[in-house]
Design an enzyme around this catalytic site. Structure first.
Site, PDB file in Angstrom:
ATOM      1  CB  SER A  61       5.555  -9.821 -19.401  1.00 35.12           C
ATOM      2  OG  SER A  61       5.444  -8.417 -19.248  1.00 35.12           O
ATOM      3  NE  ARG A  62       0.533  -4.955 -19.749  1.00 36.81           N
ATOM      4  CZ  ARG A  62       0.156  -3.846 -19.117  1.00 36.81           C
ATOM      5  NH1 ARG A  62      -0.860  -3.141 -19.564  1.00 36.81           N
ATOM      6  NH2 ARG A  62       0.798  -3.436 -18.036  1.00 36.81           N
ATOM      7  CG  HIS A 104      -6.243 -11.136 -11.080  1.00 34.48           C
ATOM      8  ND1 HIS A 104      -6.280 -11.226  -9.707  1.00 34.48           N
ATOM      9  CD2 HIS A 104      -4.978 -10.768 -11.376  1.00 34.48           C
ATOM     10  CE1 HIS A 104      -5.105 -10.916  -9.201  1.00 34.48           C
ATOM     11  NE2 HIS A 104      -4.293 -10.623 -10.196  1.00 34.48           N
ATOM     12  CE  LYS A 122      -2.439 -12.832  -1.863  1.00 34.44           C
ATOM     13  NZ  LYS A 122      -1.861 -11.490  -1.960  1.00 34.44           N
ATOM     14  NE  ARG A 188       0.489  -3.621  -7.375  1.00 30.89           N
ATOM     15  CZ  ARG A 188      -0.201  -4.167  -6.376  1.00 30.89           C
ATOM     16  NH1 ARG A 188      -1.501  -4.336  -6.498  1.00 30.89           N
ATOM     17  NH2 ARG A 188       0.390  -4.562  -5.263  1.00 30.89           N
ATOM     18  CG  ASP A 201      -2.451  -5.071  -2.984  1.00 30.58           C
ATOM     19  OD1 ASP A 201      -3.109  -4.991  -4.035  1.00 30.58           O
ATOM     20  OD2 ASP A 201      -1.222  -5.313  -2.949  1.00 30.58           O
TER      21      ASP A 201
END
Lengths: 356, 356
Positions: A61-62, A104, A122, A188, A201
């Site tokens: 993760s960041r 992505h 996806k 988001r 989404d």
């Protein structure tokens, strides 16, 4: 844990005697690294070790803190505070990318350039151009890459496609698939720079479902509701084929039944539950070449299984083990085609992401 | 015969304490004459006397022989070999027009000019201009006229509309309704001069269903398949409203599930059987003003009844008895609006009937 038992109904074995559903427990073992710590990452980390031969060996993760918390919660041995470290981990045999959509493309390139096969959530990227970029890298490096459209690998979807391609129901005339969730309070999805909106989404599910059955449409016609921030909250995409019309509807403003049906000249398949999740299908079959059939029969098959992500993970393991760069079930061209359909839909709605 | 018992579920009585479904058996008696001898005429002749206070006193056809055979089969006392004779019969108190679409306009005018109220099969006419013509005649003559959209009067559709207008489910976001039958071998539907195609026969149901709930759309966008003879075999009509999109799909090339659903901000209604026939609805209800509701409940109500045509016939009897010229449930403006939507859809598809 026992693998879920999948019994193939007689009706399909009469049509396709060799039809089988690949068993995730019989796939080669594969050691996964996960990029991202959100919902999909958690589901993957839970289901893949439980229901297949795959293992999760690392998470990146960041934020190291988030990675460590994820690792603890999901019994993952290694946590990294950067994606580059995860990609470089020699123990990681394949990378699952489960970050928000805008990342992505770059993360897939990062993993591929580190020599790792990738499974990318996806929607695969923000648009078709980004998808082509990723597959070009995979082609050049000879590495496996696949969109994580888990639904395509689910038993009920495999069975539906087998039935439809067998011709037992006659030519396909109409497909309807819709996916609505009440998600317009989720941050988001409210931000264009995060790839927000219903399409990437939710809409990707019905679009990909239709594309998996009918292939690429002749025409794409979209009607939708775009909010003042430029976010697509709702869309109906009509996909026209020679002799058939399919509609993919998605909305982030309401929970819908999330069902689908495929209607053919001599029968139809109705997805009785959420079509994109493991569930039941009912098949209505009429005698071929009979205008007003005296006889018709229907059968329902319960494709509920535990988990679901293990099927796509097992596919990656099999392909990587066989030295393949793509899966026949979710090939590169299909991912690009789905992105192209969504690109057209967005152009028709006037929706553009800031990086475009 | 006992009238069907309709029990109103508690859930709707909590929302609308005064909600009732008008009992066809309690409507005033009315003596009907039927124009036409096809399927709808037979169903009307069978169901209306059986399940309501209405009676069929005469039938008219261009062919005396057909009229006589229909009369014998359906125990109708009088048969005429012309529509004019039926319209002139002093015993006939109201005329039900069940001929093919292209004759509706002229026969409705014939009946009205003979002083008879009319119930005209859907699609009401070939286009909106013809519909306005008929209603103008009804207005001038002070006589009742109504489109025979029997579905609007069915218990499950009344209940669905009551629920939706109560606001208990929140704002409407999405409606989907589709009607597909494999009818492309039926001669009448294969001829443009007979009003052939999927739209007037099948599409009118989903379009009218949506119009009954959301009213008139801001925009109509149609995608379809038109055969070389200029017949619409298949169409998807996207109807855009402020904050909502509805899709009406119809095809004459395949049997489809013929279902519908209405999705709202805080719940939805799913029609479990053919939405246009008596059947079950399932209502999913979530607490209002709650992003991710912890609690939601659903209930299913079985609106199956015998027959179905008696509900619209009883409405005509009540309205005629009360001296009304139109029904609140199927008013003139709604019929015109539905015809206008279909006119737009046909214009977008390039479909024109020879008389236009």
């Amino acid at each position: 844990m026992e693998p879920p038992t999948i019994e193939i109904p007689e009706a399909i074995l009469e049509i396709s005697p060799n039809f089988t559903i690949p068993d995730p427990m019989s796939a080669p073992a594969l050691k996964w690294g996960i990029m991202g710590t959100g919902w999909a990452a958690s589901a993957f980390a839970d289901q893949v070790p439980k229901f297949s031969t795959g293992n999760i060996v690392a998470v990146g993760s960041r934020s190291l803190d988030r990675a460590q918390r994820f690792a603890k919660r999901n019994s993952v041995p290694q946590a990294y505070g950067s994606y580059a470290e995860l990609a470089a981990d020699p123990d990681v045999e394949a990378v699952y990318i489960a970050t928000p959509h805008p990342a992505h493309h770059d993360l897939a390139l990062l993993a591929l350039r580190a020599g790792k096969p990738v499974l990318v959530e996806k929607s695969f990227t923000l648009n078709a151009a980004e998808a082509e970029d990723v597959f070009m890298e995979a082609r050049v490096s000879g590495l496996f890459a696949m969109e994580a459209m888990w639904s395509r690998f689910l038993p009920h979807q495999l069975m539906a496609r087998e039935l439809l391609s067998s011709g037992a129901l006659g030519d396909i005339v109409s497909i309807s698939a819709e996916h609505g969730q009440k998600l317009d309070g989720v941050e988001r999805l409210e931000k264009l720079e995060l790839g927000g909106g219903a399409l990437l989404d939710l809409g990707v599910y019905p679009v990909s479902f239709i594309q998996s059955i009918l292939g690429n449409p002749e025409m794409v016609d979209t009607v939708g509701l775009v909010n003042p921030e430029g976010i697509d909250e709702h869309e109906t995409i009509a996909m026209t084929y020679v002799g058939a019309i399919a509609t993919a509807t998605s909305t982030m403003r309401a929970k819908t039944p999330t069902t689908a049906h495929v209607s053919c000249r001599n029968g139809r398949i109705e997805f009785r539950d959420a079509f994109y999740q493991p569930g039941r299908i009912t098949v209505f079959q009429e005698p071929l070449d009979d205008l007003m059939p005296a006889e018709a029969f229907s059968w329902t098959w319960d494709g509920h299984i535990q988990g679901g992500f293990q099927y796509q993970a097992a596919e990656v393991a099999r392909c990587v083990n066989a030295g393949l760069t793509q899966s026949e079930t979710m090939p590169w061209d299909d991912t690009i085609a789905v992105m192209e359909i969504m690109d057209k839909a967005r152009a028709q709605l006037g929706v553009r992401y800031p990086t475009e």
